[in-house]
Structures are given as C-alpha cells and as structure tokens.
Design a protein around this motif. Structure first.
Motif, PDB file in Angstrom:
ATOM      1  N   UNK A 146      47.413  36.604  28.643  1.00 26.00           N
ATOM      2  CA  UNK A 146      47.513  36.534  27.118  1.00 26.00           C
ATOM      3  C   UNK A 146      46.676  35.478  26.382  1.00 26.00           C
ATOM      4  N   UNK A 147      46.197  34.477  27.208  1.00 25.33           N
ATOM      5  CA  UNK A 147      45.601  33.487  26.802  1.00 25.33           C
ATOM      6  C   UNK A 147      43.790  33.974  26.358  1.00 25.33           C
ATOM      7  N   UNK A 148      43.546  35.086  26.849  1.00 24.55           N
ATOM      8  CA  UNK A 148      42.271  35.432  27.027  1.00 24.55           C
ATOM      9  C   UNK A 148      42.034  36.248  25.978  1.00 24.55           C
ATOM     10  N   UNK A 157      22.769  28.617  29.528  1.00 28.39           N
ATOM     11  CA  UNK A 157      22.689  27.317  28.978  1.00 28.39           C
ATOM     12  C   UNK A 157      23.648  26.445  28.782  1.00 28.39           C
ATOM     13  N   UNK A 158      24.635  27.030  29.066  1.00 30.95           N
ATOM     14  CA  UNK A 158      26.215  26.242  29.032  1.00 30.95           C
ATOM     15  C   UNK A 158      27.039  26.574  30.426  1.00 30.95           C
ATOM     16  N   UNK A 159      26.304  27.351  31.276  1.00 23.72           N
ATOM     17  CA  UNK A 159      27.039  27.579  32.597  1.00 23.72           C
ATOM     18  C   UNK A 159      26.226  27.622  33.655  1.00 23.72           C
ATOM     19  N   UNK A 197      35.132  27.675  29.865  1.00 23.93           N
ATOM     20  CA  UNK A 197      35.165  28.071  28.703  1.00 23.93           C
ATOM     21  C   UNK A 197      36.400  27.760  27.824  1.00 23.93           C
ATOM     22  N   UNK A 198      37.170  27.290  28.184  1.00 25.11           N
ATOM     23  CA  UNK A 198      38.483  26.812  27.467  1.00 25.11           C
ATOM     24  C   UNK A 198      37.862  25.195  26.748  1.00 25.11           C
ATOM     25  N   UNK A 199      37.120  24.793  27.466  1.00 24.39           N
ATOM     26  CA  UNK A 199      36.554  23.403  26.814  1.00 24.39           C
ATOM     27  C   UNK A 199      35.498  23.496  25.776  1.00 24.39           C
ATOM     28  N   UNK A 200      34.984  24.806  25.499  1.00 27.03           N
ATOM     29  CA  UNK A 200      34.212  25.059  24.470  1.00 27.03           C
ATOM     30  C   UNK A 200      34.865  25.049  23.018  1.00 27.03           C
ATOM     31  N   UNK A 201      34.103  24.531  21.931  1.00 27.76           N
ATOM     32  CA  UNK A 201      34.758  24.309  20.578  1.00 27.76           C
ATOM     33  C   UNK A 201      34.992  25.619  20.130  1.00 27.76           C
ATOM     34  N   UNK A 202      33.989  26.736  20.521  1.00 26.17           N
ATOM     35  CA  UNK A 202      34.289  28.053  19.795  1.00 26.17           C
ATOM     36  C   UNK A 202      35.177  29.036  20.618  1.00 26.17           C
TER      37      UNK A 202
END
Length: 318
Positions: A146-148, A157-159, A197-202
């Motif tokens: 449900x959270x995705x 570049x971020x992973x 992913x959860x830590x990304x601002x977007x």
C-alpha cells in the motif's frame, strides 16, 4: 511487560514484510528488438539492469527507462511490458506462476531457456536484467504494498548496491539450498532498495513516514511500534509524547491521515497477519502478542478488516 525486546521504528516494521519463498529468479538476456509482456499478477517484481538498457511500459502511467545499474520495482497486479523500445511488439507473455507463452497463447515450451535460471536470446545478450518476483501476496506485507507506487526506480547515480555482483553470480548457480539463498538475497535487495527510495525527497512516501520527522507524532509512532501490545489510549500516548490529548489527536490526524487508535488497530492486525503466515502460534497466543484480550476479539477485528477469518488467512498463506 514489553512483548518486543528491541525498539522498532515504523520503517523497520514495514521492511520486515518481504519474505520470499521459492521466488522466481531469472537472468534475462536479449538482443534488440525484444519485448516481453508481463501479466503474472505478482505482488512485487524487482528488475536490476546489469547491461544495456530497457523500457518498462505499464498499460497506464508513465514509461520508465533503465540503463546499466538502475533498479526498478513493479507493484502488481497491473500488467506491463519490458523491452528495448516502447514500440517493440511483445515476443512472449509471462503469466501467473512463471508460465510463458507466445502472444497468440501457444506455449513457449522452453524455447527461450538458456541454462540455469537464464532466459532469452543468448547468454551474452546486449541487454541483461536480473529479475526477482514474489509469487504470492503473502510474501510481501499489505502495508508495504500500500505504501508503494505501481512503478518506482532508483537510477545508478543514487543507487550503489553491494549485493549486485553477488546476486549476479548466485542466480546462475545450481547447488543444494540455492533457492533459499536466492530468496534471502532478493529480500535483502528489496529492503536495501526501498530504504534508499523512501529516503529520497521526490519519493511519494506514505503519510506516516513523513510524520516520523515530527517531534510529537514521530515520538507517538515509535511508541506504538515499540510496544503495540500495550493498552494504549490517546491520553496515555499523549502523556508519553509530552502534549495534551487533543493536541496529539489533532496533529496525528493531520500528519498520518487517521486517528492514533485507528492506526494502532491496523498495526496490530498487520502484525497478527504476519504471525499467522510465518508461525504456528495459536490464535490466542498471537492475540496476546499483538494486544488483543482473546482469540475471539482478534478474530472479529481481523475479519472486519481483511474479509476472511484468521484461520482462512493462515490456510491461504500455507
């Protein structure tokens, strides 16, 4: 008495969900033009681009381009295509249970098998993806799904995932116990990816995740997750958070989107669902562990929310 020995923040509780059991793991190798349509209704699929590039095109929503090192996670059950170009017509269709057919329905009969967990045109294809699929909804917690969003990605570049070389090597090995090794690697890959992913601002993170940064609501959420079996009330939770009952109720509702006790009920039932799936504990023992006074009370609440009895849920998971 605390039921859980260590404190558990909400994100930790959420990421405990992925537990693969006989997940479908393959190394897909293609040369252009190529395209596969996925209609397997799997709850969660991870695609890690090792070489080349690919386009993931859902039936509705934006397309996603992957290049080497990028990772994508698709949340089912909606279908999508994966290919070298969005305009390429599918050559194969993936159905539930990993069954593969031509687009006209004829079975592939292993015509694209290339060896141990390897599938496609040739083992050294110009495009190589590592794909891990959770086959059953019970393997991934409902709260996590449900959270995705339906489709998310982490560009290279971020992973930077240290599991990639190990997974690349292990996915094609054929040794005793290998399915269990791959299941655990898939779980670790998903957990590491979602934490990033959860830590990304977007990232369109759920309301409770954003609320963790609030000094009042974040404190309340951690208290609930640390000891969900405690007989919490809004008043006792507010006292621990250092605010009035009315202030906590108002702020919690604004940031999380539901009252504190409603959130707690959902948390307790989600924990109960996991224990029904993962243990042989009696219903009475599970009820006590998650904060219900009796098996009868848990059973009634569980059926109201999940639409099935705890016994039916356990049977389906089995």
């Amino acid at each position: 008495m605390r039921v859980y020995a260590a404190a558990m923040d909400p994100l930790t509780g959420l990421l405990e969900g992925p537990r693969a059991r006989g997940a479908l793991m393959i190394r897909a190798c293609f040369d252009p033009p190529w395209c596969v349509r996925v209609e397997d209704r799997a709850p969660l699929t991870v695609m890690l681009m090792v070489r080349g590039e690919a386009w993931i095109s859902p039936d509705t929503g934006e397309r996603l381009r992957l290049t080497a090192g990028d990772l994508a996670i698709a949340r089912g059950p909606a279908p999508y295509t994966c290919g070298d170009d969005p305009a390429t017509e599918p050559r194969a269709v993936i159905l539930p249970g990993g069954e593969c057919t031509y687009p006209d329905g004829r079975p592939l009969n292993g015509s694209m098998d290339l060896g141990v967990r390897t599938w496609g045109d040739r083992p050294d294809g110009s495009a190589v993806l590592l794909i891990g699929t959770y086959l059953w909804p019970g393997e991934v917690g409902g709260r996590l799904l449900d959270a995705l969003p339906p489709l998310l990605s982490l560009p290279s570049d971020v992973w930077r995932c240290p599991l990639t070389p190990y997974l690349t090597d292990e996915i094609v090995r054929d040794e005793p116990g290998q399915p269990v090794v791959l299941d655990r690697l898939l779980d670790l890959l998903v957990i590491a990816a979602l934490r990033t992913w959860f830590a990304r601002p977007e990232a369109a993170a759920p309301a409770w995740y954003r609320a963790l940064g609030d000094p009042v609501v974040g404190r309340a959420l951690r208290l609930l997750h640390d000891d969900p079996a405690h007989p919490w009330t809004v008043a006792s939770l507010a006292a621990k958070a250092g605010v009035s009952r009315a202030a906590l109720a108002r702020r919690f509702g604004e940031l999380v989107g539901e009252p504190p006790m409603t959130y707690l009920t959902g948390l307790r039932l989600a924990l109960a669902a996991d224990r029904l799936r993962d243990t042989d504990d009696t219903l009475d023992a599970i009820a006590r562990r998650v904060g219900y006074g009796s098996a009868f009370a848990l059973s009634g609440a569980f059926k109201r929310v999940y639409g099935v009895s705890p016994q039916e849920h356990r049977g389906r998971a089995a």
